[in-house]
Design a protein around this motif. Structure first.
Motif, short mmCIF file in Angstrom:
data_model
loop_
_atom_site.label_atom_id
_atom_site.label_comp_id
_atom_site.label_asym_id
_atom_site.label_seq_id
_atom_site.Cartn_x
_atom_site.Cartn_y
_atom_site.Cartn_z
N ARG A 74 44.73 -46.64 -20.80
CA ARG A 74 45.39 -46.48 -21.98
C ARG A 74 44.14 -46.67 -23.32
O ARG A 74 44.45 -46.26 -24.32
N THR A 75 43.18 -47.37 -22.75
CA THR A 75 42.11 -47.61 -24.09
C THR A 75 40.80 -47.11 -23.47
O THR A 75 40.56 -45.83 -23.31
N VAL A 76 39.51 -47.91 -23.40
CA VAL A 76 38.49 -47.34 -23.18
C VAL A 76 37.98 -48.10 -21.88
O VAL A 76 38.15 -49.07 -21.51
N ARG A 77 36.95 -47.42 -21.04
CA ARG A 77 36.74 -47.97 -19.83
C ARG A 77 35.33 -48.65 -20.19
O ARG A 77 35.09 -49.55 -19.25
N TRP A 78 34.48 -48.36 -21.15
CA TRP A 78 33.05 -48.80 -21.06
C TRP A 78 32.91 -49.74 -22.16
O TRP A 78 33.53 -49.53 -23.36
N GLU A 79 32.26 -50.92 -21.76
CA GLU A 79 32.12 -52.09 -22.73
C GLU A 79 30.68 -51.58 -23.67
O GLU A 79 29.89 -51.09 -23.09
N LYS A 80 30.84 -51.79 -25.13
CA LYS A 80 29.63 -51.25 -25.66
C LYS A 80 28.77 -52.44 -25.82
O LYS A 80 28.91 -53.37 -25.63
N LYS A 81 27.40 -52.02 -26.02
CA LYS A 81 26.13 -53.02 -25.78
C LYS A 81 25.94 -53.77 -24.73
O LYS A 81 26.67 -54.14 -23.93
N ASP B 32 32.24 -59.83 -26.40
CA ASP B 32 33.04 -59.10 -27.54
C ASP B 32 34.02 -58.42 -27.01
O ASP B 32 34.73 -58.22 -27.95
N ASN B 33 33.98 -57.81 -25.77
CA ASN B 33 35.20 -57.00 -25.49
C ASN B 33 36.48 -57.59 -25.22
O ASN B 33 36.29 -58.89 -24.48
N LEU B 34 37.79 -57.44 -25.55
CA LEU B 34 38.83 -57.94 -25.34
C LEU B 34 39.34 -58.12 -24.13
O LEU B 34 39.99 -59.17 -23.41
N TYR B 111 43.16 -49.80 -34.63
CA TYR B 111 41.95 -49.54 -35.02
C TYR B 111 41.16 -48.60 -34.07
O TYR B 111 39.55 -48.33 -34.59
N GLY B 112 41.40 -48.28 -32.93
CA GLY B 112 40.61 -47.16 -32.25
C GLY B 112 39.58 -47.91 -31.50
O GLY B 112 38.62 -47.34 -30.87
N THR B 113 39.53 -49.43 -31.20
CA THR B 113 38.44 -49.90 -30.42
C THR B 113 38.90 -51.09 -29.88
O THR B 113 39.97 -51.45 -30.33
N ILE B 114 38.32 -51.64 -28.78
CA ILE B 114 38.85 -52.99 -28.25
C ILE B 114 37.46 -54.02 -28.37
O ILE B 114 37.44 -55.05 -27.95
N GLU B 115 36.60 -53.62 -29.24
CA GLU B 115 35.35 -54.73 -29.50
C GLU B 115 35.82 -55.51 -30.58
O GLU B 115 36.12 -55.02 -31.57
#
Lengths: 81, 131
Positions: A74-81, B32-34, B111-115
């Motif tokens: 339901r959210t996103v698969r890849w972690e940023k940075k 940083d990722n939840l 918010y459209g993000t999980i960071e």
């Protein structure tokens, strides 16, 4: 309680925990967390607590992994940075 | 010195438990990722369970299923009290994970993000002042 089996399982548990924390693909991290829970269930059967072992195998490795996979879908698969 | 090293390695389950606890703590604090934070929380909880189960284990013991035959032959069995505590704690840990994941889904809708850093930035843009 057999020391060699205990040491092998604990070594794998530490390696899998580090991998699950450092991977950037969240789906791989979640599947590794399921493997971690299952190895923990093996450790608990080996430490003479069979009831905790099968509860962990059903609830920890099963239900938690299903919840996490559902959240990632339901959210996103890849972690940023 | 050899006596000291033998003392340390005799309690290896506790050392591994502390190592796992610090891995989970790093995941909670530094990532940083939840969802990574929730994975770290799970690892931390499991490390505490490992500590408690190791407290109850007995050398050359059996599972705590008491039978007249077992007592007559003089077998020892593990202390079942930590097992009962940890059985409850496993169920509680799944409940906390489910609540945390539902909050993550709600934050992603908002918010459209999980960071975490991006969420703090966007909540500042919206004029929320507590951050």
């Amino acid at each position: 309680m057999i020391v060699s089996i205990d040491l092998i399982l604990l070594f794998f548990v530490v390696v899998i925990a580090i991998a699950a924390i450092t991977l950037r693909d969240l789906l791989s991290a979640v599947i590794l967390l399921g493997a971690y829970s299952f190895l923990m269930a093996l450790i608990w059967v080996e430490l003479q607590s069979v009831d905790v072992g099968f509860t962990e195998a059903a609830v920890g490795a099963g239900a938690t992994t299903a919840f996490l996979v559902a959240t990632i879908s339901r959210t996103v698969r890849w972690e940023k940075k | 010195m050899e006596w000291f090293i033998a003392k340390i390695f005799a309690k290896y389950n506790y050392w591994i438990s502390i190592i796992l606890m610090m891995i989970g703590f790093y995941g909670i604090v530094a990532k940083d990722n939840l969802i990574k934070k929730i994975i770290g929380l799970n690892i931390f909880q499991t490390a505490i369970f490992l500590y408690f189960i190791s407290l109850g284990a007995v050398k050359a013991g059996t599972a705590p299923i008491v039978d007249a035959e077992i007592i007559r032959k003089g077998y020892v069995y593990a202390n079942p009290l930590p097992h009962v505590l940890i059985l409850t704690a496993i169920v509680v840990s799944v409940a906390t994970t489910a609540v945390a994941l539902s909050l993550v889904i709600r934050m992603h809708q908002e918010y459209g993000t999980i960071e975490e850093s991006e969420i703090i930035e966007k909540s500042r843009d919206k004029g929320m002042t507590w951050t």
